[in-house]
Design a protein around this motif. Sequence first.
Motif, PDB file in Angstrom:
ATOM      1  N   THR A 168     -37.752 -25.976 -41.418  1.00 23.26           N
ATOM      2  CA  THR A 168     -36.622 -26.526 -42.162  1.00 23.26           C
ATOM      3  C   THR A 168     -36.435 -25.747 -43.460  1.00 23.26           C
ATOM      4  N   ARG A 169     -35.188 -25.347 -43.708  1.00 22.84           N
ATOM      5  CA  ARG A 169     -34.838 -24.671 -44.962  1.00 22.84           C
ATOM      6  C   ARG A 169     -33.593 -25.350 -45.517  1.00 22.84           C
ATOM      7  N   ASN A 170     -33.692 -25.870 -46.718  1.00 27.53           N
ATOM      8  CA  ASN A 170     -32.574 -26.591 -47.343  1.00 27.53           C
ATOM      9  C   ASN A 170     -32.052 -27.698 -46.432  1.00 27.53           C
ATOM     10  N   ALA A 171     -32.963 -28.424 -45.832  1.00 27.11           N
ATOM     11  CA  ALA A 171     -32.668 -29.563 -44.948  1.00 27.11           C
ATOM     12  C   ALA A 171     -31.943 -29.164 -43.669  1.00 27.11           C
ATOM     13  N   LEU A 172     -31.958 -27.883 -43.343  1.00 28.75           N
ATOM     14  CA  LEU A 172     -31.329 -27.392 -42.114  1.00 28.75           C
ATOM     15  C   LEU A 172     -32.358 -26.632 -41.287  1.00 28.75           C
ATOM     16  N   PRO A 173     -32.181 -26.580 -39.966  1.00 31.47           N
ATOM     17  CA  PRO A 173     -33.107 -25.811 -39.135  1.00 31.47           C
ATOM     18  C   PRO A 173     -32.958 -24.312 -39.400  1.00 31.47           C
ATOM     19  N   ALA A 174     -34.087 -23.635 -39.442  1.00 30.78           N
ATOM     20  CA  ALA A 174     -34.115 -22.181 -39.608  1.00 30.78           C
ATOM     21  C   ALA A 174     -35.048 -21.606 -38.547  1.00 30.78           C
ATOM     22  N   VAL A 175     -34.690 -20.449 -38.028  1.00 32.93           N
ATOM     23  CA  VAL A 175     -35.479 -19.801 -36.983  1.00 32.93           C
ATOM     24  C   VAL A 175     -35.719 -18.351 -37.397  1.00 32.93           C
ATOM     25  N   LEU A 176     -36.978 -17.924 -37.347  1.00 31.32           N
ATOM     26  CA  LEU A 176     -37.326 -16.550 -37.692  1.00 31.32           C
ATOM     27  C   LEU A 176     -38.157 -15.921 -36.583  1.00 31.32           C
ATOM     28  N   PRO A 177     -37.786 -14.715 -36.153  1.00 31.63           N
ATOM     29  CA  PRO A 177     -38.642 -14.006 -35.195  1.00 31.63           C
ATOM     30  C   PRO A 177     -39.869 -13.466 -35.930  1.00 31.63           C
ATOM     31  N   VAL A 178     -41.023 -13.557 -35.283  1.00 30.76           N
ATOM     32  CA  VAL A 178     -42.275 -13.101 -35.883  1.00 30.76           C
ATOM     33  C   VAL A 178     -43.189 -12.524 -34.812  1.00 30.76           C
TER      34      VAL A 178
END
Length: 146
Positions: A30-40
């Motif tokens: 969660t980033r700023n109350a929104l879903p966030a997705v990062l490739p790693v």
Amino acid sequence: MYPNDGFRELGREECLRLLATAPVGRVVHTRNALPAVLPVNFCLDEDGAVLLCTSAASDLARAVDRSVVAFEADEVDTDRNAGWSVVVTGRATVVTEPAERERLSRVGPRSWAPSPEEVFVRIRPELVSGRELVGGRTLYGVDLAP
């Protein structure tokens, strides 16, 4: 699994075995109350925990520490309309114990963008689920493979 839907549910051990073969995954937080997705890039620890390596100053390290996150990896064969997907859900923590950090510096993943101060993030696998698309079959029994 629904009959003839083309998917096969995967057990925990099979999920972890497949996950260990994937070079890249996605961490969902969660980033700023929104879903966030990062490739790693990542690796699995001996206990099945997902390990990431990132800069100590990264947004990712700050966002996920002591938070529940999801981690997903998959493999897709578009020619055969086949593949698998595994999702691990659990609490992420930045590894702070010196002996454990030293161990992970030898066996853990390497950061794609090395920085002077790197940290390891561990995601404990509380929920593990996965499914495999078997031969491009659909709910209607239609074969999608050419």
